[in-house]
Design a protein around this motif. Structure first.
Motif, PDB file in Angstrom:
ATOM      1  N   SER A 495       0.849  -1.189   0.000  1.00 16.01           N
ATOM      2  CA  SER A 495       0.000   0.000   0.000  1.00 16.01           C
ATOM      3  C   SER A 495       0.883   1.238   0.000  1.00 16.01           C
ATOM      4  CB  SER A 495      -0.900   0.001   1.236  1.00 16.01           C
ATOM      5  OG  SER A 495      -1.612   1.221   1.348  1.00 16.01           O
ATOM      6  N   ILE A 496       0.607   2.157  -0.927  1.00 15.92           N
ATOM      7  CA  ILE A 496       1.387   3.398  -1.029  1.00 15.92           C
ATOM      8  C   ILE A 496       0.427   4.577  -1.065  1.00 15.92           C
ATOM      9  CG2 ILE A 496       3.008   4.733  -2.425  1.00 15.92           C
ATOM     10  CD1 ILE A 496       4.066   2.070  -3.510  1.00 15.92           C
ATOM     11  N   GLU A 497       0.665   5.555  -0.184  1.00 14.38           N
ATOM     12  CA  GLU A 497      -0.173   6.754  -0.146  1.00 14.38           C
ATOM     13  C   GLU A 497       0.724   7.990  -0.221  1.00 14.38           C
ATOM     14  OE1 GLU A 497      -3.126   9.105   2.983  1.00 14.38           O
ATOM     15  OE2 GLU A 497      -2.871   6.932   3.177  1.00 14.38           O
ATOM     16  N   ASN A 498       0.497   8.785  -1.273  1.00 16.76           N
ATOM     17  CA  ASN A 498       1.299   9.991  -1.489  1.00 16.76           C
ATOM     18  C   ASN A 498       2.796   9.701  -1.408  1.00 16.76           C
ATOM     19  OD1 ASN A 498      -0.826  11.805  -1.957  1.00 16.76           O
ATOM     20  ND2 ASN A 498      -1.179  12.060   0.236  1.00 16.76           N
ATOM     21  N   GLY A 499       3.199   8.651  -2.107  1.00 14.62           N
ATOM     22  CA  GLY A 499       4.601   8.303  -2.209  1.00 14.62           C
ATOM     23  C   GLY A 499       5.119   8.594  -3.599  1.00 14.62           C
ATOM     24  N   SER A 500       6.398   8.920  -3.708  1.00 16.20           N
ATOM     25  CA  SER A 500       6.959   9.232  -5.018  1.00 16.20           C
ATOM     26  C   SER A 500       8.380   8.700  -5.126  1.00 16.20           C
ATOM     27  CB  SER A 500       6.961  10.748  -5.257  1.00 16.20           C
ATOM     28  OG  SER A 500       7.767  11.417  -4.303  1.00 16.20           O
ATOM     29  N   LYS A 501       8.776   8.431  -6.362  1.00 17.74           N
ATOM     30  CA  LYS A 501      10.112   7.891  -6.649  1.00 17.74           C
ATOM     31  C   LYS A 501      10.382   6.654  -5.773  1.00 17.74           C
ATOM     32  CE  LYS A 501      11.960  12.334  -8.189  1.00 17.74           C
ATOM     33  NZ  LYS A 501      11.731  11.976  -9.616  1.00 17.74           N
ATOM     34  N   ALA A 520      -2.710   5.319  -3.411  1.00 15.32           N
ATOM     35  CA  ALA A 520      -3.693   6.337  -3.052  1.00 15.32           C
ATOM     36  C   ALA A 520      -3.017   7.694  -3.013  1.00 15.32           C
ATOM     37  CB  ALA A 520      -4.311   6.014  -1.690  1.00 15.32           C
ATOM     38  N   GLY A 521      -3.821   8.737  -3.230  1.00 15.20           N
ATOM     39  CA  GLY A 521      -3.321  10.092  -3.095  1.00 15.20           C
ATOM     40  C   GLY A 521      -2.861  10.695  -4.399  1.00 15.20           C
ATOM     41  N   GLU A 522      -3.246  11.930  -4.629  1.00 10.82           N
ATOM     42  CA  GLU A 522      -2.912  12.587  -5.894  1.00 10.82           C
ATOM     43  C   GLU A 522      -1.432  12.919  -6.014  1.00 10.82           C
ATOM     44  OE1 GLU A 522      -4.174  17.087  -4.346  1.00 10.82           O
ATOM     45  OE2 GLU A 522      -5.410  16.032  -5.807  1.00 10.82           O
TER      46      GLU A 522
END
Length: 556
Positions: A495-501, A520-522
């Motif tokens: 599960s990933i929420e508002n994660g990047s790279k 999840a998360g824009e």
């Protein structure tokens, strides 16, 4: 001309590639490991019996032991011997160039008489505070040791409050019948009215402008000391002894340099409030090896002061080697925080086993702390029966037990974005590899702040058996490679929420999950999943709360 263009093009691409790769290569290079300076003593030995000590468990030996320590130091140093016997004592003050040596069948027992412990200016959880005098203390000393195979017992049950939820009905009934006071909710037992009164005050004992020692005498019983505190000392050795039953933390080296802890057994009741094993605070050049911990709070913990006081002290804990240790019960096996406001850096943890700790690797902080924790290298960790997370990074620490009690309900974290200031903590540049966990609530958990992500974390070569797999919230530049997950609950596995790279390389589900990855998360973006067995899942990916499929790239 074409040849020149071709050569220029190749050179340009190489330079750009090197420019992109170089920061990562530089970041991954370990600093030089520290050399910890060791103690050295004269062979001269002074026996405490020669100074009037009696090992009958009744005679109070405070004066005799302290006289032996002072005399030994004044004569140029050496060994102060505690022979076989039960040695009752009040506070002991160490002296420079002295090795306090306990024989195997010696028990150094600190008295329950609180009148023997005067209120002194001290430190509590990273802030200046009035506390009862530490049973063992030393300040501004050089070349000191406590060695041998004897036992040091802090008589901590005389000081500590106890939560009803941590005892059986019979144990609670017996404790209440022994005396003391119970709070209005009938939830917590306190040893005295003074102790209960202190619990009602906010930050009791913390030194504030306009307060004096007289303002804290009515809550003196509440101001529990740490069992052993060495402050601003150089060349310190603790070796071989058993140290147990502390009023609060067992071992608290503060602002020390060249500190060695070797072959210690550190014990506290599992229900002991603030019963940490060792809290290394704002120290430099530290070795902790071949020790065993079984305690009531964090096992091996790194700290550097709390909030403004820690930032103003500005002394990170740095150059630390932790190896070949075993931690049984503890809130965390190896821990950094939450009082890390002065920072922590250049720390190596290797070849350790955590057996039944609430959390395995525990990194915690919260807004208001500030401080930077960086350059942490962890290798070869075994974990068995972890009730919480095997690996946890949490920037919303709330000073509660890591595993909720049966029936306990906790409010969900409310996410808001705040400006970045000196009070904003940072976790970055962690390198974790070769992790084995058999039994945990969750394999890996990251929870950063919207304004300050947990970042630049590498976890490689791990086999994790847990109820749940991986959860990543508000984190970036996360690299997980060669991770095998055996989970009971697989919706989702990741599960990933508002994660990047975020790079997920060779993540293998040992059981077929219902949902492999949920995003999840824009703000989620640039998530790469490669060489996994995601196709075995009933559903490979799901996107919610403003995320889109553009945030995820899957490569086999």
């Amino acid at each position: 001309m074409n040849s020149f263009k071709k050569h220029f093009s190749h050179t340009f691409r190489f330079a750009i590639g090197l420019f992109l790769v170089l920061p990562r290569l530089c970041m991954a290079q370990e600093p030089t490991r520290p050399t910890i300076q060791q103690v050295s003593f004269k062979n001269d030995t002074l026996n405490i019996i020669s100074y009037g000590a009696k090992g009958d468990g009744q005679f109070l030996n405070t004066t005799a032991i302290n006289k032996a320590l002072r005399t030994c130091s004044e004569q140029g140093g050496g060994v102060v011997l505690i022979p076989a016997g039960l040695w009752l004592t009040g506070p002991i003050e160490m002296q420079s160039n002295v090795n306090l040596h306990l024989k195997r069948d010696a028990v150094l027992l600190f008295t329950k008489d609180f009148n023997q412990y005067k209120l002194v200016e001290s430190n509590w959880e990273g802030e200046p505070a009035w506390r009862n005098q530490n049973p063992i203390s030393g300040k501004n000393l050089n070349n000191i040791a406590i060695t041998g195979n004897g036992i040091i017992d802090g008589n901590g049950d005389a000081w500590r409050m106890v939560k009803k939820s941590k005892l059986t009905a019979s144990q609670w009934k017996t404790l209440v019948a022994s005396g003391g006071e119970v709070d209005s909710n009938n939830d917590i037992w306190y040893p005295s009215k003074s102790s209960l009164q202190g619990a009602k005050e906010k930050k009791a004992g913390v030194i504030r402008p306009g307060t004096t020692i007289d303002d804290f005498k009515d809550v003196k019983d509440f101001l529990r000391p740490n069992l052993l505190v060495f402050t601003n000392c150089k060349k310190v050795l603790l070796e071989g002894i058993t140290i147990q039953n502390s009023p609060a933390w067992n071992l608290h080296p503060l602002m020390c340099e060249d500190l060695t802890l070797r072959k210690l057994t550190v014990r506290n009741p599992w229900y002991g409030q603030n019963g940490d094993g060792v809290d290394v605070e704002s120290c430099k050049n530290v070795l902790i090896e071949d020790c065993t911990f079984d305690v009531g709070d964090d096992g091996i913990c790194i700290k550097s002061g709390r909030d403004k006081a820690g930032r103003e002290r500005a002394m990170p804990t740095e150059n630390v080697i932790v190896r070949n240790n075993v931690v049984y019960h503890a809130h965390g096996g190896f821990v950094i925080g939450s009082e890390m406001s002065g920072g922590a850096r250049n720390i190596w943890v290797e070849n350790c086993s955590f057996i039944g700790t609430d959390i395995g690797l525990r990194f915690k902080t919260t807004r208001g702390r500030g401080g930077i924790v960086e350059n942490i290298y962890i290798n070869n960790i075994n974990m068995v029966n972890i009730p919480g997370e095997a690996i946890l990074f949490d920037m919303y620490y709330a000073a509660v037990d890591p595993v909720p009690m049966a029936g306990e309900k906790r409010a969900a974290v409310k996410t808001v974005t705040l400006p970045v200031t000196e009070e904003t903590p940072q976790f970055r540049n962690f390198y974790i590899k070769n992790i084995m966990a058999k039994g945990a609530s969750k394999g890996i958990f990251f929870r950063g702040l919207p304004e300050m992500h947990i970042q630049n974390i590498w976890i490689e070569n791990a086999t994790l058996e847990a109820n749940k797999g991986i959860e990543i919230i508000e984190a970036s530049h996360i690299n997980l490679k060669n991770i095998s997950l055996k989970t009971k609950e697989s919706n989702p596995l990741i599960s990933i929420e508002n994660g990047s790279k975020i790079n997920l390389d060779n993540i293998q589900a040992l059981d077929i999950p219902d949902l492999y990855i949920q995003i999840a998360g824009e703000k989620s973006a640039d998530i790469r999943l490669s060489k996994s067995n995601a196709k075995t899942a009933k559903t490979i990916s799901q996107f919610t709360a403003g995320s889109t499929n553009k945030s995820l790239t899957i490569k086999n």
